[in-house]
Design a protein around this motif. Sequence first.
Motif, mmCIF file in Angstrom:
data_model
loop_
_atom_site.group_PDB
_atom_site.id
_atom_site.type_symbol
_atom_site.label_atom_id
_atom_site.label_comp_id
_atom_site.label_asym_id
_atom_site.label_seq_id
_atom_site.Cartn_x
_atom_site.Cartn_y
_atom_site.Cartn_z
ATOM 1 N N TYR A 49 0.839 -1.190 0.000
ATOM 2 C CA TYR A 49 0.000 0.000 0.000
ATOM 3 C C TYR A 49 0.880 1.248 0.000
ATOM 4 O O TYR A 49 1.838 1.321 0.780
ATOM 5 N N ALA A 105 1.019 -4.263 9.627
ATOM 6 C CA ALA A 105 0.907 -2.929 10.235
ATOM 7 C C ALA A 105 2.249 -2.208 10.156
ATOM 8 O O ALA A 105 3.230 -2.623 10.763
ATOM 9 N N LEU A 106 2.270 -1.121 9.390
ATOM 10 C CA LEU A 106 3.511 -0.387 9.106
ATOM 11 C C LEU A 106 3.365 1.079 9.485
ATOM 12 O O LEU A 106 2.259 1.626 9.465
ATOM 13 N N HIS A 126 4.409 5.636 15.334
ATOM 14 C CA HIS A 126 5.181 4.409 15.125
ATOM 15 C C HIS A 126 4.225 3.291 14.705
ATOM 16 O O HIS A 126 3.033 3.340 15.011
ATOM 17 N N ALA A 146 6.824 -5.364 10.331
ATOM 18 C CA ALA A 146 8.031 -5.402 9.495
ATOM 19 C C ALA A 146 9.295 -5.439 10.346
ATOM 20 O O ALA A 146 9.331 -4.896 11.448
ATOM 21 N N ILE A 148 13.753 -5.135 9.749
ATOM 22 C CA ILE A 148 14.793 -4.808 8.763
ATOM 23 C C ILE A 148 16.138 -5.332 9.263
ATOM 24 O O ILE A 148 16.728 -4.760 10.185
ATOM 25 N N HIS A 152 16.609 -0.305 10.513
ATOM 26 C CA HIS A 152 15.958 0.835 9.866
ATOM 27 C C HIS A 152 16.930 2.020 9.835
ATOM 28 O O HIS A 152 17.624 2.278 10.830
ATOM 29 N N HIS A 167 8.848 -4.239 20.896
ATOM 30 C CA HIS A 167 7.741 -3.386 21.334
ATOM 31 C C HIS A 167 6.500 -3.608 20.439
ATOM 32 O O HIS A 167 5.375 -3.701 20.936
ATOM 33 N N LYS A 168 6.735 -3.734 19.104
ATOM 34 C CA LYS A 168 5.604 -3.959 18.178
ATOM 35 C C LYS A 168 4.960 -5.316 18.431
ATOM 36 O O LYS A 168 3.750 -5.471 18.334
ATOM 37 N N VAL A 177 7.706 -9.914 9.152
ATOM 38 C CA VAL A 177 8.137 -10.146 7.767
ATOM 39 C C VAL A 177 9.360 -9.273 7.542
ATOM 40 O O VAL A 177 9.333 -8.065 7.818
ATOM 41 N N SER A 178 10.432 -9.883 7.029
ATOM 42 C CA SER A 178 11.672 -9.105 6.908
ATOM 43 C C SER A 178 11.759 -8.357 5.579
ATOM 44 O O SER A 178 11.205 -8.786 4.566
#
Length: 291
Positions: A49, A105-106, A126, A146, A148, A152, A167-168, A177-178
Motif C-alpha cells: 500500500y 501494520a507499518l 510508530h 516489518a 529490517i 531501519h 515493542h511492536k 516479515v523481513s
Amino acid sequence: MQIAELIPTRKPFFSLEFFPPKERETWPRFFAEVEKLKAVNPLFVSVTYGAGGGTQANTLDVVTHLKRELDLEPMAHLTCVGASSAALRGFLEAISRAGIDNVLALRGDPPKNNPDFRFEGQEFQHASDLVRFIRTEFPAMGIGVAGIPTMHPESASLDDDLKWVRHKVDAGGQFVVSQLFFENELFLTYVKRLRERGVTVPVLPGVMPILSMKSAEFIATLNGRAVFGGFYEELERAFAAGGDEAVRALGLARAVAQVQGLIDAGVPGVHLYTLNRAEACLAIVDKITFP
Ligand code: FAD
C-alpha cells in the motif's frame, strides 16, 4: 483465517508479495500472473500500500479480488504515517467486510512532497501505535509487522531497532516479515538477536530475485547499498560482462541459493517479493529441494 494460525500448519511454506499496478487496464494481466503463482500453493499473499504512489482503494480492491476470485489468503499492508484514526478505521472496516483477516501494520515513510512533515504531534507516530489500535478496535484481525535485518535507517543502533521490534510484537504483532536481504547470515543473525531480545513469534525472511540492473539500482536507492552486502558489485560485474541477461541469471541463481539455504536452516517459510512476475518465482521454486 489469521496467518498466525496458518503458519504452524505447514513447513516450509511460501508467501508472495504483490503491488497493485497503477493502471487498472493492466489488472486482468496482473491477476493472470497471480493465478499462475497458485502453483506455488502460497500460505498467504500480501499486497503493498502506498509505496510507489499506490492508493488505499487499489490495495482494498486487489485483496478483495484475490480473496473472492482466486481463493487466496490475502494480507493488506497498511501504513499509519499522517493518517487519522477515522481513516484507518474506515479501511479496516472495509477489509473486514471483504473477509480479509490479516494486516501488515507499518508506519510508512514521511510524505516526500512535504519537507516540513514532523512525526511529533501526529496521531500515529510508530507502527506499534497502529498495532495497538488494530488490536483494540479489530480484535479478530491478524497482525504482522516489518523487520529490517540491516536495521531501519532512522535507528540509532541495531540494538535500539531490535528493542522497537519487540515493542511492536508486545503490542500485538503476531509475526515479523523481513525486508529483503542478499546474505542469509545477516537474516539468521537478526533472528538470533530477536530471540535473545525475547521475540518468540515467527520471523519470515523476505527474498527478492534481482532481474535487471535497473531494479538493483532502484533497490539501492530505496534501501541503501548495505542491503546487498557484496552482491551489488557482483551484479555490476555481470552487467558489464553480459548485460541484463547475465544479471537476471545471477539474480535468479542467488535467489535459489538463498531460499534453499534458508529452508535448510529451518525457517518456517519464505516470503517472495514477486515484482508481480510469475515466471521468475516459478523458476526459483522449481529448483528448491524440500526436506
Ligand atoms: P516502525 O516500526 O515504527 O519503525 C520506524 C523507526 O522508528 C525505526 O527506526 C524504529 O526503530 C523506530 N521506532 C519504532 N517504534 C518506536 C518507538 N515507540 N519510539 C521510538 N522509536 C521507535 N511502506 C509502504 O509505504 N507501503 C508498504 O506496503 C510497505 N511494505 C513493507 C513491507 C515490509 C516487509 C517492510 C520491511 C517494509 C515495508 N514498507 C512499506 C516500508 C516501511 O513503511 C518503512 O520501512 C518505514 O520507514 C518504517 O516502517 P515500520 O513499520 O518498520 O516502522
